[in-house]
Design a protein around this motif. Structure first.
Motif, PDB file in Angstrom:
ATOM      1  N   MET A  85       0.737   8.657   3.826  1.00 23.81           N
ATOM      2  CA  MET A  85      -0.588   8.093   4.499  1.00 23.81           C
ATOM      3  C   MET A  85      -0.481   8.169   5.956  1.00 23.81           C
ATOM      4  O   MET A  85       0.563   7.438   6.699  1.00 23.81           O
ATOM      5  N   GLN A 134      -5.484   5.972   7.569  1.00 22.37           N
ATOM      6  CA  GLN A 134      -5.781   5.780   6.000  1.00 22.37           C
ATOM      7  C   GLN A 134      -5.347   4.475   5.577  1.00 22.37           C
ATOM      8  O   GLN A 134      -6.036   3.921   4.563  1.00 22.37           O
ATOM      9  N   ILE A 135      -4.155   4.067   5.968  1.00 20.57           N
ATOM     10  CA  ILE A 135      -3.824   2.666   5.536  1.00 20.57           C
ATOM     11  C   ILE A 135      -4.695   1.771   5.942  1.00 20.57           C
ATOM     12  O   ILE A 135      -5.149   0.798   5.344  1.00 20.57           O
ATOM     13  N   ALA A 179       1.457   4.132  -2.891  1.00 23.77           N
ATOM     14  CA  ALA A 179       0.823   5.438  -2.537  1.00 23.77           C
ATOM     15  C   ALA A 179       1.367   6.596  -3.155  1.00 23.77           C
ATOM     16  O   ALA A 179       2.587   6.678  -3.451  1.00 23.77           O
ATOM     17  N   THR A 225       1.053  -0.958  -0.021  1.00 23.92           N
ATOM     18  CA  THR A 225      -0.078   0.146  -0.162  1.00 23.92           C
ATOM     19  C   THR A 225       0.807   1.233   0.057  1.00 23.92           C
ATOM     20  O   THR A 225       0.673   2.222  -0.672  1.00 23.92           O
ATOM     21  N   HIS A 259      -7.965   1.609   3.873  1.00 25.08           N
ATOM     22  CA  HIS A 259      -7.502   1.035   2.639  1.00 25.08           C
ATOM     23  C   HIS A 259      -7.496  -0.448   2.759  1.00 25.08           C
ATOM     24  O   HIS A 259      -7.858  -1.303   1.772  1.00 25.08           O
ATOM     25  N   LEU A 260      -7.296  -0.994   3.923  1.00 22.36           N
ATOM     26  CA  LEU A 260      -7.053  -2.706   4.203  1.00 22.36           C
ATOM     27  C   LEU A 260      -8.246  -3.282   5.083  1.00 22.36           C
ATOM     28  O   LEU A 260      -8.009  -4.030   5.585  1.00 22.36           O
TER      29      LEU A 260
END
Length: 211
Positions: free
Chosen positions: A22, A26-27, A18, A14, A30-31
């Motif tokens: 991040m 946010q990470i 990017a 990730t 995203h996951l």
């Protein structure tokens, strides 16, 4: 070395993909809401001392070239645009006093600040508008950005050097000492050999009005 688990690999991928630093939140989003704190710490440890490092700047994570190897990747020397003395002073005041208004900046410097000085810092992405102070006139207030922290290699504003450290490193001259005293709360005083102001700036003789 223990092989990385799927979450560590997902976090690594990730961040590599990017286009901007991040935050952990946010990470995680995203996951699919995964708890990524331990994975980030493990990745940072795994990359420590390598050609690429995982660093946290302003609560945002990104990969960067190891500082001691940056010169190997430069194909040609870049012309660095240096900040003017006025812009450097304003940036320092914002960093140490944020959030701060133009009037407060001028009170510390003892100089009316040209609009272009703040514009340079805003365009560089190191200073941002942080809202308005809830006082009569509601002046705009300014603060630093994560890009400022990343550029100067700071994890947070707590890593800013103290005035004594700057003086010991020879980064303050006698004129700067007056600004340093003002920043420490001792009150701004114009030194005998005050610097020439930037175009559009005039030295104050009275307390500045609010923006």
């Amino acid at each position: 070395m223990t092989p990385p688990d799927d979450l560590v690999r997902a976090v690594e991928a990730t961040l590599f993909a990017a286009t901007a630093p991040m935050s952990a939140e946010q990470i995680s989003a995203h996951l699919g809401g995964a708890a990524v704190g331990e994975a980030l710490r493990r990745l940072a440890a795994d990359y420590a001392g390598r050609g690429i490092e995982l660093v946290e700047r302003g609560k945002r994570w990104h990969f960067q070239t190891a500082p001691d190897l940056a010169h190997l990747l430069r194909r040609e020397r870049e012309d660095v645009r240096r900040l003017s003395r006025a812009a450097t002073e304003v940036l320092a005041i914002v960093a140490y006093h944020e959030p701060v208004s133009r009037a407060e900046i001028e009170s510390i410097r003892g100089v009316q600040t040209a609009k272009g000085t703040l514009d340079v810092l805003l365009e560089a992405g190191w200073v941002r508008v942080a809202g308005r102070r809830e006082v009569p006139g509601r002046p705009v207030i300014y603060a630093t950005t994560p890009e400022f922290l990343a550029h100067f290699g700071l994890a947070s504003r707590r890593d800013l050097p103290g005035i004594d450290e700057l003086r010991a490193a020879g980064l303050l001259d006698p004129v700067d000492d007056a600004l340093a005293a003002a920043m420490e709360g001792a009150g701004a005083q114009d030194p005998p050999d005050a610097p020439v102001d930037e175009p559009g700036e005039t030295r104050n003789t009275q307390q500045n009005a609010l923006d």
